[in-house]
Enzyme design. Structure first.
Site, PDB file in Angstrom:
ATOM      1  N   SER A 144       0.875  -1.323  -0.046  1.00  0.00           N
ATOM      2  CA  SER A 144       0.126  -0.082   0.024  1.00  0.00           C
ATOM      3  C   SER A 144       0.971   1.301   0.098  1.00  0.00           C
ATOM      4  O   SER A 144       1.516   1.539  -0.946  1.00  0.00           O
ATOM      5  CB  SER A 144      -0.803  -0.152   1.204  1.00  0.00           C
ATOM      6  OG  SER A 144      -1.906   0.908   0.955  1.00  0.00           O
ATOM      7  N   ASP A 194     -10.397  -4.059  -5.400  1.00  0.00           N
ATOM      8  CA  ASP A 194      -9.569  -3.032  -4.389  1.00  0.00           C
ATOM      9  C   ASP A 194     -10.189  -1.677  -4.788  1.00  0.00           C
ATOM     10  O   ASP A 194     -10.199  -1.026  -5.639  1.00  0.00           O
ATOM     11  CB  ASP A 194      -8.165  -3.135  -4.656  1.00  0.00           C
ATOM     12  CG  ASP A 194      -7.384  -2.138  -3.593  1.00  0.00           C
ATOM     13  OD1 ASP A 194      -7.896  -1.699  -2.826  1.00  0.00           O
ATOM     14  OD2 ASP A 194      -6.162  -2.871  -3.283  1.00  0.00           O
ATOM     15  N   HIS A 234      -8.410  -4.939  -0.754  1.00  0.00           N
ATOM     16  CA  HIS A 234      -6.947  -4.395  -0.599  1.00  0.00           C
ATOM     17  C   HIS A 234      -6.251  -5.133   0.334  1.00  0.00           C
ATOM     18  O   HIS A 234      -4.991  -5.051   0.705  1.00  0.00           O
ATOM     19  CB  HIS A 234      -7.220  -2.818   0.195  1.00  0.00           C
ATOM     20  CG  HIS A 234      -6.145  -1.963  -0.095  1.00  0.00           C
ATOM     21  ND1 HIS A 234      -5.224  -1.665  -1.227  1.00  0.00           N
ATOM     22  CD2 HIS A 234      -5.159  -1.542   0.837  1.00  0.00           C
ATOM     23  CE1 HIS A 234      -4.385  -0.963  -1.023  1.00  0.00           C
ATOM     24  NE2 HIS A 234      -4.128  -0.780   0.209  1.00  0.00           N
TER      25      HIS A 234
END
Length: 210
Positions: A104, A154, A185
């Site tokens: 991320s 996501d 995610h």
């Protein structure tokens, strides 16, 4: 740049072996990916920096003004600082290869460093990166092995931006693999196995930055 430019943790590995940098996601810290790094690269020395930006108490590597809206000036600051930190660690360790793993926000800073200094890493895993801008690579990523992992649903990193990033990286000569799953995610087991395969095939000697 100092080896201590960031608060970080280091796990020793085999002397002269690989050096693996791991970069956490928003709101986590330097502990998030240590055990995963050890699992994926058992012989590596692992360095895990903590992001130096606080977003309402959540650690990040650079500032943003909204979801997916980056403070590009601060991203430039953070990229230069992180590249210097990595170079100092590499110079001290003299590893056989340099690997990167980010999730991320951590994948975003890792990607940005690779654009700015493409010779730093031999192989990298970008888990759920979000690059909402067209990168300018200062050099060439030819010969660099990069794994992108992503969720088809996501909500933070839309699949079309993952595909666009893949196209950017391929156009610059990188050896790119993409691993998808049907979720969001979160990191799923197939991503971890793909990362394991990438690191197992990474060069272990004669690296250009050893």
């Amino acid at each position: 740049m100092s080896k201590d430019a960031y608060i970080h943790k280091a796990l020793p590995g085999s002397p002269g072996g690989p050096l693996l940098f791991v970069f956490h996601g928003t709101g986590a810290d330097e502990n998030q990916l240590l055990s995963l790094g050890r699992d994926l690269a058992p012989q590596a020395t692992i360095v895990s920096p903590r992001g130096d930006v606080s977003e309402y108490g959540a650690a990040r590597f650079f500032r943003r003004t909204g979801e997916g809206v980056y403070d590009m000036d601060d991203l430039g600051r953070a990229t230069a600082k992180m590249a210097g930190f990595i170079k100092a660690q590499v110079e001290a360790a003299k590893p056989s290869s340099v690997l990167g793993l980010g999730y991320s926000n951590g994948a975003n800073i890792l990607a940005s460093v690779m654009f700015a200094a493409p010779d730093l890493f031999d192989a990298a895993v970008l888990m759920h990166p979000l690059i909402p801008f067209e990168p300018e690579v200062k050099g060439s990523l030819a010969g660099r092995r990069i794994l992108l992992t992503a969720g088809k649903r996501d909500p933070i990193c839309p699949p079309n931006l993952t595909s666009r990033l893949e196209a950017y990286l391929r156009a610059d000569g990188a050896d790119v693999t993409v691993e998808w799953h049907d979720g969001g995610h979160e990191v799923q087991p197939n991503e971890i196995e793909a990362a394991r395969r990438l690191f197992a095939g990474a060069p272990v000697e004669g690296a250009s930055n050893a």
